[in-house]
Scaffold this active site. Structure first.
Site, PDB file in Angstrom:
ATOM      1  N   GLU A  60      -1.517 -15.689   5.981  1.00  0.00           N
ATOM      2  CA  GLU A  60      -2.218 -16.860   5.473  1.00  0.00           C
ATOM      3  C   GLU A  60      -1.351 -17.470   4.376  1.00  0.00           C
ATOM      4  O   GLU A  60      -0.727 -16.761   3.598  1.00  0.00           O
ATOM      5  CB  GLU A  60      -3.595 -16.474   4.922  1.00  0.00           C
ATOM      6  CG  GLU A  60      -4.575 -16.161   6.033  1.00  0.00           C
ATOM      7  CD  GLU A  60      -5.937 -15.707   5.528  1.00  0.00           C
ATOM      8  OE1 GLU A  60      -6.298 -16.009   4.385  1.00  0.00           O
ATOM      9  OE2 GLU A  60      -6.625 -15.023   6.307  1.00  0.00           O
ATOM     10  N   CYS A  69      -7.315  -8.693   6.067  1.00  0.00           N
ATOM     11  CA  CYS A  69      -6.573  -7.798   6.966  1.00  0.00           C
ATOM     12  C   CYS A  69      -6.274  -6.418   6.395  1.00  0.00           C
ATOM     13  O   CYS A  69      -6.754  -5.421   6.938  1.00  0.00           O
ATOM     14  CB  CYS A  69      -5.285  -8.477   7.403  1.00  0.00           C
ATOM     15  SG  CYS A  69      -5.603  -9.903   8.451  1.00  0.00           S
TER      16      CYS A  69
END
Ligand SMILES: NC(=O)c1ccc[n+]([C@@H]2O[C@H](COP(=O)([O-])OP(=O)(O)OC[C@H]3O[C@@H](n4cnc5c(N)ncnc54)[C@H](O)[C@@H]3O)[C@@H](O)[C@H]2O)c1
Length: 447
Positions: free
Chosen positions: A158, A266
């Site tokens: 990201e 994550c």
């Protein structure tokens, strides 16, 4: 190629937009109808640098469309990416309900040969489960249609997702059938002109590769945090140690920055899911347990440092917080260290004034309305507003505008010149010379 991507989150939307950018026709599907409506109006619901332009251009060009109907999307395509969430279940295992739900729907609508691609991060053995679910639906429909299930885990970061997808370090494809392998090779040829990047392997190999990659990165961070905590007790500057070891090509500089713990959607969940896989396969993952424990504890370090500094208590004090996102470049606050810090400060009776360049809307959703109503958490419009009359400033996320701030202004705004630097962005010697009471991570008794 005509492609369906199911799930329009950080991974699905980037995947769909990047395949469309390469000339493919992509239909993105999401059950969140409000999200689909916004996307159809050219509005991108998440913050990801460069994503708006790619989504809008390809939408206008007719290569990228959005719907909440999977059957409608599937009518024109033969490759179906599953990119829905796999959040942690209560026991730490990856919750596969969304993935298997999509598999069931694919089985209900499959009419011709199709390649089903697991892009979500899923435990070893999930492709087999997806295959079973699809086959069961086809059985119920009395159809004998060939299909393949492929594992194609995503490694994007990201904040740099477009670049990572367009110019990947590697593209991992777990595939058993030559037919599906050919489809995947064609699909990715535009992204891998250097063919070494496209790595074919077994489906289970690919599934474990994703977890091993994230667990390795998380391990580097927790290891460095452990050494940093030790350095504090020894009067050692961890930043010197970091440079000293990073220069060793066997170690490298990446992911050895000490800080206030990793977060995001994550690392925390993937480390826990891999530990859970260990339990399932009868193996105790000692290293992963320690990585996870160190990280949980590290997220409390900023609060502990404030408590040490204000030994008479934090009740009634005001703390200015810079950075709410779990890392710079994103509005994602899942498992962010800022949340741990702010909750503890509020519980201790402190007031928090916080600022983040992009995660302010997300922050409003992360905390209950009551803390805003009671004035315990104030989200400020400008970074310096967050420091007005505060007893200390805490840097949690190292966004660029926080890296070289106006320290004169900071000193004037703070009631006391206390800076707790959760990402070791500032020079302790220079700040001490300017009259600040500075503490970093692994650099406590310096200057
Ligand atoms: N975010 C990252 O940086 C990243 C990087 C690599 C891999 N991954 C993995 O990719 C997967 C997706 O992550 P994300 O961050 O994009 O998730 P996300 O939560 O941002 O998005 C998931 C989307 O799927 C939609 N969805 C859920 N069920 C659906 C269904 N049945 N049909 C259609 N849409 C449905 C949700 O509405 C949501 O929009 C996860 O497994 C994650 O671990 C994430």
């Amino acid at each position: 190629m005509n492609i369906t991507v199911v799930g329009t989150g950080y991974v699905g939307l980037v995947t769909g937009a990047c395949f469309a950018e390469m000339g493919n026709t992509v239909t993105c599907v999401d059950t969140d109808q409000a999200k689909v409506a916004r996307l159809n109006q050219g509005e991108v619901p998440i913050y990801e640098p460069g994503l708006d332009a790619i989504v809008q251009n390809n939408h206008k060009a007719g290569r990228l469309s959005f719907t909440s109907s999977l059957s409608e999307a599937m009518a024109d395509s033969s490759v179906y990416f599953i990119a829905v969430g796999t959040p942690p279940g209560e026991d730490g295992s990856a919750d596969l309900q969304y993935v298997l739900d999509v598999a069931r729907q694919i089985g209900q609508h499959l009419d011709n040969y199709g390649v089903i691609v697991n892009k979500s991060t899923v435990p070893v053995g999930t492709a087999d489960k997806v295959r079973e679910v699809v086959a069961q639906q086809l059985d119920e429909r009395n159809l004998d249609i060939a299909f393949d299930v492929v594992s194609n885990p995503e490694f994007l970061k990201e904040g740099a997702a477009i670049d990572d997808f367009m110019r990947p370090d590697r593209i991992v494809v777990g595939v058993e059938s030559p037919r599906a392998r050919e489809v995947m090779a064609e699909l990715y040829q535009g992204f891998s002109r250097n063919h070494d990047k496209l790595m074919f392997m077994g489906v289970r190999d690919a599934e474990l590769t994703k977890y091993a990659a994230n667990a390795m990165l998380a391990t580097k961070i927790s290891f460095m945090n452990e050494v940093a905590n030790l350095a504090e007790r020894m009067g050692v500057d961890i930043e010197q140690v970091r440079k000293g070891i990073g220069s060793d090509s066997r170690i490298g500089y990446s992911f050895i920055y000490p800080g206030c713990g990793y977060g995001g959607s994550c690392f925390p969940k993937d480390v826990k899911a891999l530990m859970h896989m260990g339990d399932e396969f009868g193996y105790q993952t000692d290293i992963l347990c320690s990585v996870e424990e160190r990280n949980q504890a590290q997220k409390h370090r900023l609060y502990e440092k404030l408590s040490e500094r204000f030994a008479d208590g934090l009740s009634g004090r005001t703390i200015g917080v810079w950075g709410l996102a779990f890392k710079p470049g994103t509005d994602d606050m899942r498992e962010a260290s800022s949340v741990t810090l702010i909750n503890r400060l509020i519980d201790a009776g402190a007031t928090v004034r916080a600022y983040d360049p992009v995660a302010m809307d997300e922050a409003r959703l992360q905390f209950p309305d009551t803390v805003f109503a009671a004035g315990k958490l104030v989200l400020c419009e400008h970074q310096y507003d967050a420091l007005a009359d505060a007893d200390a400033m805490v840097l949690v996320t190292e966004w660029k505008p926080f890296r070289q701030p106006d320290f004169n202004a900071i000193k004037k705004l703070l009631k006391q010149p206390v800076i707790i630097d959760g990402r070791n962005q500032y020079d302790p010697y220079s700040l001490k010379a300017q009259g600040f009471d500075y503490t970093g991570i692994g650099r406590d008794r310096l200057g």
